[in-house]
Enzyme design. Structure first.
Site, short mmCIF file in Angstrom:
data_model
loop_
_atom_site.label_atom_id
_atom_site.label_comp_id
_atom_site.label_asym_id
_atom_site.label_seq_id
_atom_site.Cartn_x
_atom_site.Cartn_y
_atom_site.Cartn_z
N LYS A 168 0.68 -1.10 -0.47
CA LYS A 168 0.15 0.28 -0.04
C LYS A 168 1.18 1.11 0.14
CE LYS A 168 -3.77 2.03 2.51
NZ LYS A 168 -4.76 2.25 3.62
N LYS A 208 -1.83 -2.03 -3.66
CA LYS A 208 -3.45 -0.09 -4.06
C LYS A 208 -2.35 0.75 -4.02
CE LYS A 208 -6.03 1.69 -0.53
NZ LYS A 208 -7.33 2.13 0.29
#
Length: 339
Positions: free
Chosen positions: A210, A263
């Site tokens: 992320k 992400k």
């Protein structure tokens, strides 16, 4: 002058046969037959925002996305289920009055997330409910971890709270918990705690790579969870790093994650591809709020064909190697694919 017959067919100037890839693009049926990447409703996970306030409120920076009260959330989940969407990812909008410096509301047995999970599993038991494990919606400072007097994000004390949160969500009936905080060691700690309490079938979808991304702005609008000081760069990843992403993924795999995720998705297709080649676990990609908002804004201006750009964008994530895609377009795409 001698007459000469000129062929209307293209001919080769050499003895080698002409290779014509266009033969397989000639008709829609041929193109469908040889298509390498197929986007399916089964690939989609639908992120949804739940709030205590009655009604539904559109997120200004995410046209077509709403904060739902629990009763209306159940209607939206039922519609998604009818369209063949297998899973939803739940994100809470917490009132300021229930936020504190430690995010204690996150593991309250009757907290908003826990109430929503119970209600969804009762109303639509077959749909998979994935819950977010992070402190930022619950803290006054908007960070994903506990903060000391110097503004430092504390890793290990935060993990202790994340474990409590995951256990509360599992007790409510969550099928899968999704730690999105990027604290070190949290996957192993959560897995150990879930198993110790008998929740051996509750899965972990790990936000493994992320990034500290500018693409998250609309999401923070949706949850009122923007950090009140500093940024998240001491725990979320540097956008310039690829090898570090693999280190994070390998750690989460070793700590017993069931699914690993990258992400954002669109600006990190190379990372998705590398992760796909490196692990046999399912790989998820998060088509984040900023990616959604850009397509919606351009479509509203008439600059792009919204439907085709959505399908092309999600297909690119599948082509890169994603098995699953969290996307705010899930319901819209399901309607397109099932039409």
């Amino acid at each position: 002058m001698s007459s000469q017959v000129v062929s209307t067919h293209e001919t080769s100037t050499t003895d080698a046969p002409i290779i014509r890839p266009r033969r397989l693009r000639r008709t829609p049926a041929l193109r469908r037959m040889v298509r390498e990447t197929q986007l399916s409703v089964n690939d989609l996970i639908y992120p949804l925002f739940v709030m205590e306030e009655a009604g539904k409120i559109e997120v200004t920076s995410m046209p077509g996305c709403y904060r739902y009260s629990l009763d209306l959330l159940l209607e939206e989940v039922a519609q998604a289920n009818q369209l063949g969407i297998n899973a939803i990812a739940l994100f809470p909008v917490i009132p300021e009055s229930k936020k504190d410096d430690t995010g204690s509301e996150s593991y309250h047995p009757n907290g908003l997330v826990q109430q929503a999970v119970k209600a969804i599993k009762q109303a639509v038991p077959e749909i998979i409910v994935i819950t977010d494990v992070a402190l930022d919606p619950f803290t006054t400072h908007g960070h994903d971890g506990l903060v000391d007097e110097h503004g430092t994000i504390l890793n290990d004390p935060t993990v202790e709270v994340l474990v409590k949160m995951a256990l509360a969500q599992a007790a409510a009936g969550a099928d899968m918990v999704a730690p999105s905080d990027m604290m070190d060691g949290r996957i192993g700690a959560i897995r150990k705690a879930l198993d110790a309490e008998g929740y051996i079938n509750v899965g972990i979808l790990a936000y493994s790579a992320k990034y500290a991304s500018a693409y998250y702005g609309p999401f923070r609008d949706a949850l009122d969870s923007a950090p009140q000081f500093g940024d998240k760069k001491t725990y979320q990843m540097d956008a310039a790093n690829a090898r570090e992403a693999m280190k994070e993924v390998f750690l989460d795999v070793a700590e017993a994650a069931d699914i690993v995720m990258v992400k954002p998705a669109l600006a990190y297709l190379d990372i998705i591809h590398q992760v796909r080649k490196a692990t046999h676990l399912p790989v998820a990609a998060y088509n984040v709020s900023g990616e959604y908002a850009m397509i919606k804004a351009a479509a509203q201006q008439g600059w792009i064909d919204e439907k085709q750009v959505i399908l092309e964008t999600l297909t690119s994530m599948k082509r890169a190697g994603a098995d699953l895609i969290l996307t705010y377009f899930a319901k819209q795409v399901a309607l397109i694919l099932t039409a």
